[in-house]
Design a protein around this motif. Structure first.
Motif, PDB file in Angstrom:
ATOM      1  N   GLY A 124     -17.501  -3.517  -0.644  1.00  0.00           N
ATOM      2  CA  GLY A 124     -17.056  -3.555   0.739  1.00  0.00           C
ATOM      3  C   GLY A 124     -15.656  -3.007   0.914  1.00  0.00           C
ATOM      4  O   GLY A 124     -15.057  -2.423   0.006  1.00  0.00           O
ATOM      5  N   THR A 125     -15.108  -3.215   2.103  1.00  0.00           N
ATOM      6  CA  THR A 125     -13.794  -2.690   2.466  1.00  0.00           C
ATOM      7  C   THR A 125     -12.753  -3.811   2.435  1.00  0.00           C
ATOM      8  O   THR A 125     -13.076  -4.989   2.320  1.00  0.00           O
ATOM      9  N   THR A 126     -11.464  -3.410   2.539  1.00  0.00           N
ATOM     10  CA  THR A 126     -10.360  -4.361   2.550  1.00  0.00           C
ATOM     11  C   THR A 126      -9.577  -4.213   3.855  1.00  0.00           C
ATOM     12  O   THR A 126      -9.736  -3.240   4.590  1.00  0.00           O
ATOM     13  N   GLY A 127      -8.705  -5.188   4.120  1.00  0.00           N
ATOM     14  CA  GLY A 127      -7.850  -5.114   5.291  1.00  0.00           C
ATOM     15  C   GLY A 127      -6.813  -4.012   5.159  1.00  0.00           C
ATOM     16  O   GLY A 127      -6.409  -3.645   4.047  1.00  0.00           O
ATOM     17  N   ASN A 128      -6.347  -3.496   6.291  1.00  0.00           N
ATOM     18  CA  ASN A 128      -5.353  -2.426   6.285  1.00  0.00           C
ATOM     19  C   ASN A 128      -3.965  -2.917   5.882  1.00  0.00           C
ATOM     20  O   ASN A 128      -3.098  -2.114   5.537  1.00  0.00           O
ATOM     21  N   LEU A 129      -3.738  -4.245   5.906  1.00  0.00           N
ATOM     22  CA  LEU A 129      -2.453  -4.791   5.473  1.00  0.00           C
ATOM     23  C   LEU A 129      -2.482  -5.234   4.007  1.00  0.00           C
ATOM     24  O   LEU A 129      -1.477  -5.710   3.485  1.00  0.00           O
ATOM     25  N   GLY A 130      -3.631  -5.053   3.337  1.00  0.00           N
ATOM     26  CA  GLY A 130      -3.730  -5.382   1.914  1.00  0.00           C
ATOM     27  C   GLY A 130      -4.708  -4.456   1.221  1.00  0.00           C
ATOM     28  O   GLY A 130      -5.752  -4.899   0.730  1.00  0.00           O
ATOM     29  N   PRO A 131      -4.412  -3.156   1.155  1.00  0.00           N
ATOM     30  CA  PRO A 131      -5.380  -2.170   0.663  1.00  0.00           C
ATOM     31  C   PRO A 131      -5.441  -2.052  -0.858  1.00  0.00           C
ATOM     32  O   PRO A 131      -5.204  -0.984  -1.438  1.00  0.00           O
ATOM     33  N   THR A 132      -5.728  -3.158  -1.542  1.00  0.00           N
ATOM     34  CA  THR A 132      -5.931  -3.156  -2.983  1.00  0.00           C
ATOM     35  C   THR A 132      -7.168  -3.982  -3.282  1.00  0.00           C
ATOM     36  O   THR A 132      -7.548  -4.851  -2.503  1.00  0.00           O
ATOM     37  N   ASP A 133      -7.782  -3.725  -4.426  1.00  0.00           N
ATOM     38  CA  ASP A 133      -9.020  -4.433  -4.757  1.00  0.00           C
ATOM     39  C   ASP A 133      -9.166  -4.510  -6.272  1.00  0.00           C
ATOM     40  O   ASP A 133      -9.549  -3.542  -6.918  1.00  0.00           O
ATOM     41  N   GLY A 134      -8.853  -5.674  -6.839  1.00  0.00           N
ATOM     42  CA  GLY A 134      -8.949  -5.850  -8.277  1.00  0.00           C
ATOM     43  C   GLY A 134      -7.811  -5.181  -9.024  1.00  0.00           C
ATOM     44  O   GLY A 134      -6.970  -4.493  -8.440  1.00  0.00           O
ATOM     45  N   TYR A 135      -7.794  -5.369 -10.354  1.00  0.00           N
ATOM     46  CA  TYR A 135      -6.757  -4.739 -11.172  1.00  0.00           C
ATOM     47  C   TYR A 135      -7.106  -4.857 -12.645  1.00  0.00           C
ATOM     48  O   TYR A 135      -7.966  -5.653 -13.060  1.00  0.00           O
ATOM     49  N   LYS A 136      -6.403  -4.063 -13.445  1.00  0.00           N
ATOM     50  CA  LYS A 136      -6.351  -4.203 -14.899  1.00  0.00           C
ATOM     51  C   LYS A 136      -4.879  -4.224 -15.264  1.00  0.00           C
ATOM     52  O   LYS A 136      -4.075  -3.505 -14.671  1.00  0.00           O
ATOM     53  N   SER A 137      -4.505  -5.023 -16.250  1.00  0.00           N
ATOM     54  CA  SER A 137      -3.083  -5.124 -16.584  1.00  0.00           C
ATOM     55  C   SER A 137      -2.888  -5.342 -18.077  1.00  0.00           C
ATOM     56  O   SER A 137      -3.786  -5.814 -18.786  1.00  0.00           O
ATOM     57  N   VAL A 138      -1.704  -4.993 -18.534  1.00  0.00           N
ATOM     58  CA  VAL A 138      -1.270  -5.277 -19.895  1.00  0.00           C
ATOM     59  C   VAL A 138       0.158  -5.796 -19.827  1.00  0.00           C
ATOM     60  O   VAL A 138       0.980  -5.279 -19.068  1.00  0.00           O
ATOM     61  N   SER A 139       0.438  -6.842 -20.598  1.00  0.00           N
ATOM     62  CA  SER A 139       1.753  -7.484 -20.578  1.00  0.00           C
ATOM     63  C   SER A 139       2.289  -7.634 -21.992  1.00  0.00           C
ATOM     64  O   SER A 139       1.536  -7.908 -22.934  1.00  0.00           O
TER      65      SER A 139
END
Length: 358
Positions: free
Chosen positions: A292-307
């Motif tokens: 689906g779609t996201t709001g225009n004030l929060g246009p991100t969806d999920g992530y991958k990260s390394v710390s």
């Protein structure tokens, strides 16, 4: 090993969080309850995202619409007896900082939005036989928000403080530095008064719920001076909705912000003690992209990260930990009628923690 390694892990997990919906700033960990004796800590961190999208088949760019932000937290823990530990934590559970640059030609150019919060959580752990314990506590949370859109719509809320709770259980096996904790954080509903430049300037009101969540945190020794550790966090994001009545009327019933999916975030990594002063941790994080779609004030969806994190035992009672985090921010398509395409976005976070046993 347990004392040094867990500190490195926590900073690696929390340095510059980029979580579901783009508004989560704290994982609401109960790890402080397991520190030794009387303990205090101070944490400061920041996250610098680079988030942009396009419309018109890629011909018009939004520019970077996600300014960097900072976070902090304070914590204090002490043992009341050999069975009871208490802790108090001050943090910022949610927050947002949105700013579409002016002069880009993007439909939302010049639009801004902020959400701020502060929370105080008081927790207690009661130790049971066979290394089990139960956890409970109360949370007071203050929140407010403000928005200004390119359409001319503006809104500012009151500062509201409301209350929730945390409950959970834990199991430990100190001989191998093993621990598992499972906690539930209740939702907190804020009843805001609002000032909107619609409806003839009449004051309005609406309710927004900061969602409930479940945390599973774990660690165990897997070799000499080596820990396996991680967490699983589920957040009921479909409870989160910002729907000022004036905006609803002007938009045909479409909320200012809402989410159609919940989220589950995962972290997993390894910590290693190198000597009596130094230890380090490597952590990986993942949250899948939702349909689906996201709001225009929060246009991100999920992530991958390394710390990456390193911890230095400066003295018998002072430890300093620093961490950095790279986040590959998930692609998103925003709601109609704008339908912006946001892809190839990322961010860097960093954090420092000072912990004192006394």
């Amino acid at each position: 090993m347990k004392r040094i390694m867990t500190t490195a892990a926590v900073v690696a997990l929390s340095a510059g969080m980029a979580q579901a919906g783009g508004v989560e700033r704290s994982t609401q960990s109960v790890g402080i309850l397991f520190e030794q004796g009387r303990y205090a800590e101070f944490n400061v961190g920041g996250f610098n995202p680079d988030v942009s999208g396009t419309v018109g088949a890629g011909t018009v760019s939004s520019g970077d619409m996600a300014p960097g932000y900072g976070t902090y937290s304070l914590g204090y823990k002490q043992a009341l007896s050999d069975k009871i530990d208490i802790a108090i934590v001050l943090d910022q559970p949610i927050g947002a900082n949105v700013g579409y640059p002016a002069g880009t030609g993007y439909p939302l150019q010049g639009s801004t939005a902020t959400v701020s919060s502060n929370a105080v959580t008081m927790m207690m752990r009661y130790k049971l036989p066979n290394n089990f314990s139960v956890i409970g506590g109360l949370r007071a949370e203050q929140a407010s928000g403000e928005v200004s859109l390119s359409s001319g719509y503006t809104m500012k809320t009151s500062d509201e403080t409301d209350y929730g709770y945390v409950i959970g259980a834990a199991w430990e096996k100190p001989e191998i530095a093993a621990r598992v904790s499972l906690t539930y954080n209740s939702k907190i509903t804020h009843d805001f008064s609002a000032s909107e430049n619609v409806m003839g300037g009449v004051p309005t009101s609406f309710a927004t719920t900061v969602p409930e969540s479940v945390n599973l945190e774990f660690q165990t020794g897997i070799a000499k001076d080596t820990l396996l550790m991680g967490s699983v966090r589920w957040v009921h994001w479909t409870q989160f909705d910002i729907s000022p009545p004036g905006y609803l009327g002007a938009s045909g019933g479409v909320p200012l912000v809402d989410y159609s999916n919940n989220s589950t975030s995962w972290t997993l990594g390894v910590g290693r003690r190198f000597n009596d002063q130094w230890s380090g941790a490597l952590m990986f994080g993942y949250e899948k992209t939702q349909p689906g779609t996201t709001g225009n004030l929060g246009p991100t969806d999920g992530y991958k990260s390394v710390s990456l994190a390193a911890s230095y035992q400066a003295s018998d009672n002072i430890k300093i930990t620093g961490g950095v985090r790279y986040v590959d921010i998930g692609d998103a398509i925003t709601n109609a009628p704008i339908g912006g395409v946001f892809s190839d976005n990322s961010g860097w976070g960093a954090g420092v923690r000072v912990g004192i046993n006394f």
